[in-house]
Scaffold this active site. Structure first.
Site, mmCIF file in Angstrom:
data_model
loop_
_atom_site.group_PDB
_atom_site.id
_atom_site.type_symbol
_atom_site.label_atom_id
_atom_site.label_comp_id
_atom_site.label_asym_id
_atom_site.label_seq_id
_atom_site.Cartn_x
_atom_site.Cartn_y
_atom_site.Cartn_z
ATOM 1 N NE ARG A 26 -2.596 1.146 3.625
ATOM 2 C CZ ARG A 26 -3.488 1.245 4.625
ATOM 3 N NH1 ARG A 26 -4.783 1.394 4.347
ATOM 4 N NH2 ARG A 26 -3.089 1.177 5.885
ATOM 5 C CG ASP B 216 -4.064 2.482 11.511
ATOM 6 O OD1 ASP B 216 -5.023 3.169 11.927
ATOM 7 O OD2 ASP B 216 -4.185 1.679 10.572
#
Length: 537
Positions: free
Chosen positions: A151, A437
């Site tokens: 990603r 996160d």
């Protein structure tokens, strides 16, 4: 590890990618300007919705290219940053896919980014190893490993260590270009069965952004001499505007798509950001905004129907729990919540799902396998025609629930601790038995901002207190004291908790909501090499 040497080595390949930056940067700038125009429209009372101009795409009978055999089965995927030990453990975890993350789980320092590229190159070549000196243990890859997806960062994030024609490079093109340049051929030979590399694409809001990615892929395929459609990507539907663009996004990427994913934490963040000027759309406590909320369940159901109609994977959301090693009873209770969530996903028709920790994989795999049997996926067996009449209102329904002082406090201590870790190079942080996160930190930030902006009443704990600047100031002081007590004085002094507190508090109390927390914080981690300069093309 000599990061100056690594930077110079990788910089040679970056020079080949300068032409990509020049070719696509005006398209990227236009797409980001369109985001600003949409924001103004929403702030003036508008609502996102399906685009009448692309109705023909939504109602068409087209399908995406067939899913490559190498990634037909994706029932459990693990995600994490691109640290060396993390990559080995994730590839060995028993998951079907590992998504190596340059985005929400990574603090994008130059060292992290360049070290991550080297680690992924070694992983693709199967030469990666890690010597843990503290445990006197060497980590290596098993014979059977998860398939690797990467990603890159979102379109909005710059790479300020590289300047091209006097302006910072686009971060995602740096991430993609370096990884593709170094690994394309080896990946197709060792992992992709003639396809790949494979990617996850984050933070998109409109199909025009997917079209840019499609053009990037086609350019890379042409320059490397591989067949069109070799590169495959899954798009995260993690912004509220994108849920109304799912067919259009798949259509733009139809030769390169392997599905969509419910990026549900960022989706909650995006709900607040989209409706920042709508005081009638206040979120309840973060813990109450789950998949039982009507707007969240509708988003998941529509994603499944859309993906299966177009012949690609519909991936479920993240299980952020981490094992509670010192409390077996609490650990089993947490695992049971994960099982229930994953059972809901597989019964709804999802083809796979995400886990943040290897300890969750056996339980999740069991749930999906018990339901799916030997099928690699549910693309052709669960069509969800019951969702055909789902409306814009279903996707926008106001969330229900209460707001509490504990919700405000939890947001504050999580946001500050995450940001303190991010500033010191760690982008994925275990806090209070969850893996936090950037996406979950963003929920904490924007929820605090929303509650302060509209002076909400904390109605869930009988206090009836309104959220004011004075109250928030006392909460920040209390939570900083608690953080120091929990982490210990020595770690608190050595860490960047005070700096993080200033940034987080400023972000929560600004008159206008900043689009992203990490854009502000990024300026604190940029280092130019040699000092006082940056790499320029």
């Amino acid at each position: 590890m000599d990061f100056h040497l690594l930077s110079n080595m990788l910089w040679k390949s970056a020079q080949h990618k300068a032409s990509s930056q020049r070719e696509f940067r005006n398209h990227i700038k236009y797409a980001l300007e369109c985001r600003k125009e949409a924001k103004i429209r929403y702030n003036n009372g508008g609502l996102p919705g399906f685009d009448p101009a692309t109705k023909y795409i939504r109602e068409g009978e087209w399908v995406c290219a067939a899913v490559p055999p190498a990634v037909a089965d994706r029932r459990v995927e693990i995600t994490g940053p691109v640290g060396r030990k993390m990559i080995i453990n994730a590839l060995n975890s028993g998951a079907k896919v590992f998504m190596a993350d340059f985005e929400d789980a990574l603090s994008p320092s130059w060292e992290n980014l360049m070290g991550g590229q080297v680690n992924l190159r070694d992983a693709v070549n199967r030469t990666i190893s890690f010597h843990d000196k503290a445990r006197n243990r060497v980590y290596k890859l098993n014979d059977q490993t998860a398939k690797l997806f990467v990603r890159p960062r979102g379109w909005h994030l710059p790479e300020s260590h590289i300047f091209i024609d006097g302006e910072p490079a686009t971060g995602c093109l740096v991430d993609f270009g370096l990884y593709f340049f170094h690994n394309c051929m080896a990946f197709r030979r060792t992992q992709g069965e003639g396809f790949g590399p494979f990617f996850y694409l984050p933070k998109m809001e409109h199909s025009r952004e997917a079209k840019i990615w499609n053009n990037v892929f086609e350019r890379a395929e042409k320059l490397s001499g591989i067949e069109k459609g070799s590169i495959r990507a899954t798009v995260l539907i993690e912004t509220l505007p994108a849920v109304f663009q799912m067919d259009e996004i798949l259509y733009e990427l139809r030769d390169h798509s392997v599905g969509l994913n419910c990026g549900r934490w960022d989706y909650i963040f995006s709900y607040v950001k989209t409706f920042q000027a709508h005081p009638d759309r206040l979120l309840p406590d973060r813990v109450l905004v789950g998949m039982t909320q009507h707007f969240m369940r509708s988003y998941s159901d529509l994603l499944i129907r859309t993906c299966h109609k177009r012949g690609v994977h519909a991936m479920g959301g993240m299980a952020a729990q981490i094992p509670i090693r010192d409390n077996p009873v609490a650990n089993e209770a947490a695992l049971e919540l994960v099982r229930k969530d994953k059972l809901r996903e597989v019964k709804a028709g999802h083809d796979g799902t995400w886990a943040a920790h290897p300890g969750l994989i056996p339980a999740i795999m069991e749930v999906f396998t018990n339901s799916m049997g030997n099928k690699a996926n549910q693309i052709h067996t669960v069509k969800r025609e019951d969702v055909v009449n789902l409306t814009e209102e279903d996707l926008l329904q106001r969330p229900r629930g209460v707001r509490t002082m504990e919700g405000l406090r939890h947001n504050t201590r999580v946001g500050i601790q995450y940001l303190a870790a991010w500033l010191t190079g760690t982008g994925s942080v275990p806090l209070y038995n969850l893996m936090e996160d950037a996406a979950t930190a963003e929920i904490s930030r924007v929820q605090n901002w929303q509650w302060l902006k509209y002076g909400v009443e904390l109605d869930g704990d009988g206090l009836g207190v309104k959220v004011t600047l004075e109250l928030f100031g006392r909460v920040v002081e209390d939570e900083m004291t608690r953080i120091e007590r929990e982490v210990g004085q020595e770690k608190f002094k050595k860490g960047m908790y005070k700096e993080a507190c200033k940034i987080f508090t400023r972000q929560c109390t600004k008159p206008m909501l900043d689009d992203f927390l990490t854009l502000d914080a990024y300026n604190h981690i940029v280092n130019h090499y040699p000092k006082g300069s940056s790499s320029r093309l």
